[in-house]
Design an enzyme around this catalytic site. Structure first.
Site, short mmCIF file in Angstrom:
data_model
loop_
_atom_site.label_atom_id
_atom_site.label_comp_id
_atom_site.label_asym_id
_atom_site.label_seq_id
_atom_site.Cartn_x
_atom_site.Cartn_y
_atom_site.Cartn_z
N ASN A 1 0.87 -1.18 0.00
CA ASN A 1 0.00 0.00 0.00
C ASN A 1 0.90 1.23 0.00
OD1 ASN A 1 -1.81 2.05 0.50
ND2 ASN A 1 -2.30 1.40 2.60
N LYS B 1 0.01 4.23 -0.28
CA LYS B 1 -0.68 5.39 0.32
C LYS B 1 -0.46 6.63 -0.55
CE LYS B 1 0.12 3.34 4.82
NZ LYS B 1 0.04 3.52 6.25
N GLY C 1 4.85 1.14 4.60
CA GLY C 1 6.17 1.74 4.43
C GLY C 1 7.18 0.85 3.72
N GLY D 1 2.48 1.95 10.74
CA GLY D 1 3.46 3.02 10.60
C GLY D 1 4.17 3.40 11.89
N HIS E 1 -9.48 1.00 4.89
CA HIS E 1 -8.21 1.19 5.61
C HIS E 1 -8.48 2.13 6.79
CE1 HIS E 1 -4.13 2.38 6.54
NE2 HIS E 1 -3.71 1.35 5.84
N GLU F 1 -5.40 -5.17 10.54
CA GLU F 1 -4.38 -4.15 10.74
C GLU F 1 -4.68 -3.37 12.03
OE1 GLU F 1 -2.42 -3.03 6.76
OE2 GLU F 1 -4.12 -1.68 7.07
N SER G 1 3.39 -2.45 10.32
CA SER G 1 4.84 -2.49 10.59
C SER G 1 5.49 -3.82 10.23
CB SER G 1 5.13 -2.09 12.05
OG SER G 1 4.72 -0.75 12.27
N GLU H 1 -6.90 4.51 7.91
CA GLU H 1 -6.69 5.94 7.62
C GLU H 1 -7.91 6.54 6.94
OE1 GLU H 1 -2.94 5.39 5.64
OE2 GLU H 1 -2.03 4.84 7.56
C1 PEP Z 1 -0.78 -0.02 6.01
O1 PEP Z 1 -0.88 1.18 5.85
O2 PEP Z 1 -1.64 -0.77 5.53
C2 PEP Z 1 0.37 -0.51 6.76
C3 PEP Z 1 0.32 -1.74 7.20
O3 PEP Z 1 1.41 0.36 6.97
P1 PEP Z 1 2.85 0.02 7.62
O4 PEP Z 1 3.31 -1.28 7.00
O5 PEP Z 1 3.70 1.18 7.22
O6 PEP Z 1 2.64 -0.11 9.07
#
Ligand code: PEP
Length: 249
Positions: A9, A11, A231, A169, A93, A163, A209, A95
């Site tokens: 992703n 983003k 990320g 993040g 998601h 998640e 993460s 966010e």
């Molecule tokens: C995400 O945004 O779906 C995600 C898992 O981000 P990160 O891997 O950066 O924690």
């Protein structure tokens, strides 16, 4: 057997220059056995899909509107994503739930739209830190699963991504026991509602993460069929070892 899946992703990251990372990723993945997906910003989607044509990497969107067309300035329909070359779309998601006040009912409507366009819906669920600390994780994700998934979900049209909001993040990851508890619970909840065949066929991704250093142990965890990666999906050098860990799991 469920095919493992590694989904990236991106983003709101990446302009044209980021396509070089996608090219590098594609070049290294000809022998991958997992299903691979990169969800780019909408501005890169069609160029990414052209680059990834005839490669093991599929391209997806990060959201769609529930309606097919109309007066929704700035939004994209599932048909538009499909037309631009997407095969999947991330929905719900955290966010988007937080920044755009999306409810699970909104996510269900978007999921139906994604299916009608022939896109795989990657439906995201997860508790906040406060919800985990008050012992509400399973009821929160159970309610999100129930309300975000319309009837008609199958292992072919739907992927679930667990998640935890506090792990996205942040570099913080739940314990393997905590991940297993939620994934086992989600598999059971799918079985109860949709039956064994659907539950056995549906991929449950962990997200939050995931990095090259922790991927292998997460992929060895009960009922984890892959990862949704933020990320660490931006650089081929980070995402490739995660894919290798998944292929080896
Ligand atoms: C995400 O945004 O779906 C995600 C898992 O981000 P990160 O891997 O950066 O924690």
């Amino acid at each position: 057997m469920r095919q493992k899946m590694a989904a990236g992703n991106w983003k709101m990251n990446g302009t044209s220059a980021a396509l070089a990372e996608l090219e590098t990723l594609i070049q290294g993945q000809h022998a991958a056995t997992s299903e691979l997906l990169i969800c780019t910003p909408a501005t890169l989607l069609s160029r990414a899909a052209e680059l990834a044509a005839d490669s093991p990497v599929a391209i997806g969107g990060q959201d769609c509107h529930a309606a097919t067309s109309g007066a929704h300035t700035g939004d994209l329909s599932s048909d538009m994503l499909k037309d631009a070359g997407a095969t999947a779309v991330i929905l719900g998601h955290s966010e988007r739930r937080a920044d755009h006040s999306e409810t699970s009912e909104d996510v269900a409507a978007k999921t139906k739209s994604a299916w009608s366009a022939g896109l795989i819906a990657i439906v995201c669920l997860g508790e906040t830190l406060a919800e985990r600390e008050s012992g509400d994780t399973l009821s929160v994700v159970g309610n999100q699963l129930a309300a975000s998934l319309p009837d008609g979900a199958t292992g072919q049209n739907t992927v679930i991504a667990y998640e935890p909001v506090w792990a996205i993040g942040t570099g913080k990851v739940p314990s393997l026991a905590q991940i297993a508890e939620v994934h086992d619970f989600l598999r059971q909840a799918l079985t109860t509602r949709f039956g064994t065949e659907m539950a056995d066929a549906t991929r449950l991704l962990y997200g939050g993460s995931v990095k090259p250093g922790n991927a292998a142990e997460i992929f060895a965890t009960s009922n984890v069929d892959g990862a949704l990666v933020g990320g660490a999906s931006l650089k081929a050098a980070d995402f490739s070892p995660i894919i290798a860990a998944l292929d080896a799991s």
